[in-house]
Scaffold this active site. Structure first.
Site, PDB file in Angstrom:
ATOM      1  N   SER A 303       2.527  -2.476  -3.008  1.00  0.00           N
ATOM      2  CA  SER A 303       2.042  -3.136  -4.212  1.00  0.00           C
ATOM      3  C   SER A 303       1.027  -4.205  -3.855  1.00  0.00           C
ATOM      4  O   SER A 303       1.057  -4.775  -2.760  1.00  0.00           O
ATOM      5  CB  SER A 303       3.201  -3.783  -4.970  1.00  0.00           C
ATOM      6  OG  SER A 303       3.729  -4.876  -4.232  1.00  0.00           O
ATOM      7  N   ASP A 304       0.112  -4.467  -4.789  1.00  0.00           N
ATOM      8  CA  ASP A 304      -0.654  -5.694  -4.677  1.00  0.00           C
ATOM      9  C   ASP A 304       0.335  -6.846  -4.856  1.00  0.00           C
ATOM     10  O   ASP A 304       1.427  -6.674  -5.386  1.00  0.00           O
ATOM     11  CB  ASP A 304      -1.775  -5.739  -5.719  1.00  0.00           C
ATOM     12  CG  ASP A 304      -2.924  -6.630  -5.290  1.00  0.00           C
ATOM     13  OD1 ASP A 304      -2.711  -7.512  -4.426  1.00  0.00           O
ATOM     14  OD2 ASP A 304      -4.038  -6.474  -5.816  1.00  0.00           O
ATOM     15  N   TRP A 305      -0.061  -8.037  -4.439  1.00  0.00           N
ATOM     16  CA  TRP A 305       0.876  -9.158  -4.349  1.00  0.00           C
ATOM     17  C   TRP A 305       1.336  -9.597  -5.746  1.00  0.00           C
ATOM     18  O   TRP A 305       0.591 -10.199  -6.501  1.00  0.00           O
ATOM     19  CB  TRP A 305       0.224 -10.305  -3.594  1.00  0.00           C
ATOM     20  CG  TRP A 305       0.446 -10.260  -2.112  1.00  0.00           C
ATOM     21  CD1 TRP A 305       0.822 -11.307  -1.331  1.00  0.00           C
ATOM     22  CD2 TRP A 305       0.336  -9.146  -1.218  1.00  0.00           C
ATOM     23  NE1 TRP A 305       0.959 -10.910  -0.013  1.00  0.00           N
ATOM     24  CE2 TRP A 305       0.669  -9.595   0.083  1.00  0.00           C
ATOM     25  CE3 TRP A 305       0.009  -7.796  -1.391  1.00  0.00           C
ATOM     26  CZ2 TRP A 305       0.676  -8.758   1.201  1.00  0.00           C
ATOM     27  CZ3 TRP A 305       0.011  -6.955  -0.278  1.00  0.00           C
ATOM     28  CH2 TRP A 305       0.338  -7.435   0.987  1.00  0.00           C
ATOM     29  N   GLY A 307       2.367  -7.290  -7.907  1.00  0.00           N
ATOM     30  CA  GLY A 307       2.056  -6.173  -8.793  1.00  0.00           C
ATOM     31  C   GLY A 307       3.235  -5.278  -9.104  1.00  0.00           C
ATOM     32  O   GLY A 307       3.079  -4.281  -9.809  1.00  0.00           O
TER      33      GLY A 307
END
Length: 815
Positions: A303-305, A307
């Site tokens: 995941s993006d941070w 996300g």
């Protein structure tokens, strides 16, 4: 709305629409980006619009990862359930992202570090050119060389995963705040750049992470808004939904990620925003269907941070690693819990998640680790990263990290010279009247503009700043400069060498408001060099396409008194250039974000030590209002799901849009001048098979998808000649026009080949292009297949998208 039918047919969207967005309406502002979403916009909620693709496919080791896969499976077989939860859940620690060690198995953990142009959380590391700058070289060798050098530095600092390169944003809108992190507003050029960069990273031994998957084309409302008085999961307004039809997502936004998968990229980062209603990091159609099944991706999805917005749904949807692991905005509160972590053990124990899915998540994480040999003698994490990490400082750590490596080790090597050369090769000469450039030991020069001198805000660009040259953008994709050569510094050094009088004025307000003849002494300089800049950063989109800090007024003031005004821009991307036709503006140079050797790179170009050969990776329009598809910047309603971005322009972004609507431009995609001249001749084509079918052979899926799509079906060659009197490099570009039998909405022409060649005066060279099946195919939403249409293709080769002197026809498929 036209696009909704394609979404429904494809299975990407299961909904009916009331009304979409019309970007031509009164909600758009011409002088500053503003698109206020109409009240009757179709709203896609989080569920029911993107069909489920379950279960998440298991990794097979396809593409040469079989041995590494077996090692990963053996590793997983030894883990306890609690250790398995740790393997898929980030923890605050010395790196931007951290997977904790399991000492009993000899596993030292994983260190994930930003970003696409430098190791952001590090000392004694280089700041390389930005993605948009690297793409401006149009040089496959440089793209690879840059990847190798960056990979060497990440590895040297003990980082297992480099969080880059970037294919999302692609560049749907020129206002995109992170466009500079990516490469080009074209899927083909971006795809090549992704593939070569990933190969470079991973040949150096570090894992690459292709991001942001997928449809991440604006920063505005990229994340949900949380209730400040509620819990860390109490969302009052969801992130924007990028609503993209099936054909568009395949031919534009998925295209470069196919190159990434083919390059055996270790990981893919899913993006913040929603896609057709559902959050990208739990959208099973996208992660399981498109990425893992269709593209045969064998690595892991992280995941993006922050996300991650669910536990079980994200795990089943295809997410393999939750970063950075905690709850809340950007996942920065791990002490409050995690969507993964202990919830993984609970879900397995109560039967909600099958242990085989968790095992595959870890197998996917560990397979590239073994494939790249990161289990054998990999450098320890540099402890200085922990000291510099403001995202997760030591006070937030919940687990112990044993940092025994050498502190503050210098990993830069001789990369400064490489960065200097890359910056020069990326520089684009847009205008050069009366041979204003190159400079030839002028008696005097005057330097203007707040972009020319030293920065006043320190070594890290955290926000825009008035005084100082701009060599990198802001946000997680920036870098920490160990030194920065400014244009003024390099010009003074060159001036000393040539006995040139160098004068300078760096206050834009002073320059714009003054009679500049009162500034220089004793007589007008031989050349007036104006340095302008345009800031962009993660988390916000650009408000204007003009240069910053009254740059246009600065040019007007200088050019009104100096008949040899040379403008240099250090920009994140597209700029309006209202001064382009000013008779006293004799030259315009676009240098983008060149990295730490910025001044040396530009002086090499200005003085002719390097002949400019950069080409535009986007279109510069005559007016900002000529562009389509601005970001959605506001909504007039208050529903939780109301933020929407309907990609109604479909395939018409950048030059495809300008071509489709016959709009004249200032400087076209692929344009760039040289100090010499070139010609093209003798175009030839050769089919590589006796019979080419419309439908590809159905072969076992490999990384990148069906291998048949990557088979070369035609060769095209052309002769390039340097017709000038100095050595130089140019970029022949091949564009394809599809037959009339192709579906409506097919762009008038599409880039499908390029190569950079360096030639001595009078020298000729034959350049060949291999057209793959995918290059001649469109995505058919009914059959869910790539098809070559029947009929005659037009093949054109030239030096830009609107300078195509060589033309021929081919008919790969007949009725």
């Amino acid at each position: 709305m036209a696009s909704i039918a394609h979404l429904v047919v494809s299975g990407l969207l299961a909904a009916t629409a009331v009304n979409g967005q019309n970007y031509g309406g009164s909600g758009r502002s011409d002088d500053a980006f503003s698109y206020v979403q109409p009240r009757n916009t179709t709203i896609l909620g989080q569920y029911g619009h993107s069909p489920a693709v379950l279960p998440s496919p298991n990794a097979t080791g396809a593409g040469g990862w079989e041995e590494a896969l077996a090692k990963a499976q053996q590793f997983v077989a030894q883990l306890t359930l609690e250790e398995k939860a740790d393997m898929v859940t980030g923890q605050p620690g010395p790196c931007v992202g951290n997977i904790v060690a399991i000492p009993r198995l000899g596993f030292k953990g994983l260190c994930l570090q930003d970003g696409p142009l430098a190791i952001r959380v590090a000392d004694y590391a280089s700041v390389f050119s930005a993605g948009v700058t690297a793409a401006s070289t149009w040089d496959k060798d440089i793209l690879y060389e840059r990847g190798v050098a960056m990979g060497e530095e990440f590895k040297g600092k003990g980082a297992h995963v480099a969080l880059g390169p970037v294919a999302g944003p692609l560049g749907r809108s020129g206002y995109g705040g992170r466009n500079w992190e990516g490469f080009a507003a074209d899927p083909y050029l971006t795809g090549v750049a992704m593939e070569r960069t990933i190969q470079g990273y991973q040949d150096a031994g570090v894992q690459a992470c292709a991001k942001h998957f997928i449809g991440n084309e604006q920063e505005t409302q990229r994340n949900p808004n949380y209730n400040p008085n509620g819990t860390l999961t109490d969302v009052i307004q969801e992130a924007i939904s990028s609503n993209i039809d099936d054909r568009t997502i395949h031919e534009l936004y998925l295209w470069p990620f196919a190159n990434a998968a083919r390059a055996k990229v270790a990981s893919v980062m899913c993006s913040y925003q929603r896609l057709n209603g559902s959050y990208a990091c739990q959208n099973s159609k996208v992660l399981n269907g498109l990425l893992k099944e269709e593209l045969g991706f064998q690595g892991y999805v992280q995941s993006d941070w922050g996300g991650t917005h669910s536990g079980v749904s994200s795990i089943e949807g295809g997410l393999d690693m939750n970063m950075p692991g905690g709850l809340g905005q950007y996942g920065q509160t791990p002490e409050a819990g995690s969507f993964f972590g202990k919830n993984v053990t609970f879900a397995v124990n109560n039967g909600t998640v099958d242990i085989s899915r968790v095992d595959d998540m870890i197998v996917r994480i560990m397979t590239p680790y073994y494939w790249l040999g990161q289990d054998q003698g990999y450098p320890e994490i540099d402890p200085s990263s922990a000291d510099l990490n403001t995202f997760s400082p030591r006070s937030t750590w919940l687990r112990e990290f044993n940092l025994t490596g050498e502190r503050s080790r210098d990993v830069r090597g001789d990369h400064g010279e490489l960065i200097r050369r890359h910056g020069a090769e990326a520089t684009i000469l847009l205008k050069n009247e009366n041979k204003a450039l190159p400079l030839k030991a002028p008696k005097s020069i005057a330097v203007f503009g707040n972009d020319a001198g030293d920065t006043t805000e320190g070594a890290v660009n955290k926000a825009t700043f008035e005084f100082g040259t701009l060599a990198a953008g802001g946000g997680s994709g920036t870098g920490r400069f160990t030194y920065l050569v400014t244009p003024l510094e390099a010009l003074k050094a060159r001036g000393k060498q040539d006995n040139t009088l160098v004068q300078w004025w760096l206050n834009n307000t002073l320059i714009a408001d003054s009679d500049v003849t009162s500034l220089w002494v004793p007589t007008p300089p031989d050349a007036c060099l104006v340095f302008l800049k345009t800031w962009a950063e993660e988390g916000s989109d650009r408000e204007y396409l003009s240069v910053d800090w009254n740059g246009n007024e600065v040019v007007d003031s200088v050019a009104s008194k100096c008949n040899n005004t040379i403008v240099v821009t250090h920009s994140s991307g597209i700029n309006e250039l209202p001064f382009a036709n000013h008779p006293n503006v004799t030259a315009i140079v676009a240098a983008h974000y060149p990295g730490q050797e910025s001044g040396n790179s530009i002086v090499d170009i200005l003085y002719g030590d390097v002949n400019p050969s950069g080409k535009l990776p986007y279109t510069i329009a005559k007016n900002g209002s000529d562009y389509n598809a601005p970001p959605t910047t506001a909504v007039e309603t208050t529903g939780a799901d109301d933020w929407q971005a309907w990609f109604d322009e479909k395939l018409e972004i950048d030059y495809r849009y300008f071509d489709a609507h016959n709009i004249s431009v200032l400087y076209e995609f692929g344009f760039g001048l040289s100090y010499t001249t070139f010609s093209l001749s003798d175009i030839k084509t050769e089919p590589l098979a006796e019979s080419i079918s419309s439908v590809p052979e159905q072969l076992p899926i490999q990384p990148g998808g069906n291998p048949a799509l990557w088979e070369s079906v035609y060769n095209v060659s052309v002769t390039v000649t340097n017709t000038g009197d100095v050595k130089g490099a140019t970029v022949p570009q091949l564009y394809v026009t599809f037959p009339d039998s192709a579906p409506a909405g097919t762009p008038p022409k599409q880039l499908r080949g390029f190569d950079k060649v360096s030639l001595a005066p009078g020298e000729s060279q034959t350049v060949g292009f291999e057209l793959m099946r995918r290059d001649l195919s469109y995505w058919d939403v009914v059959s869910q297949e790539w098809l070559i249409p029947e009929g005659e293709f037009t093949i054109r080769v030239g030096f830009s998208s609107r300078d195509l002197s060589q033309e021929t026809k081919i008919t790969p498929v007949t009725a």
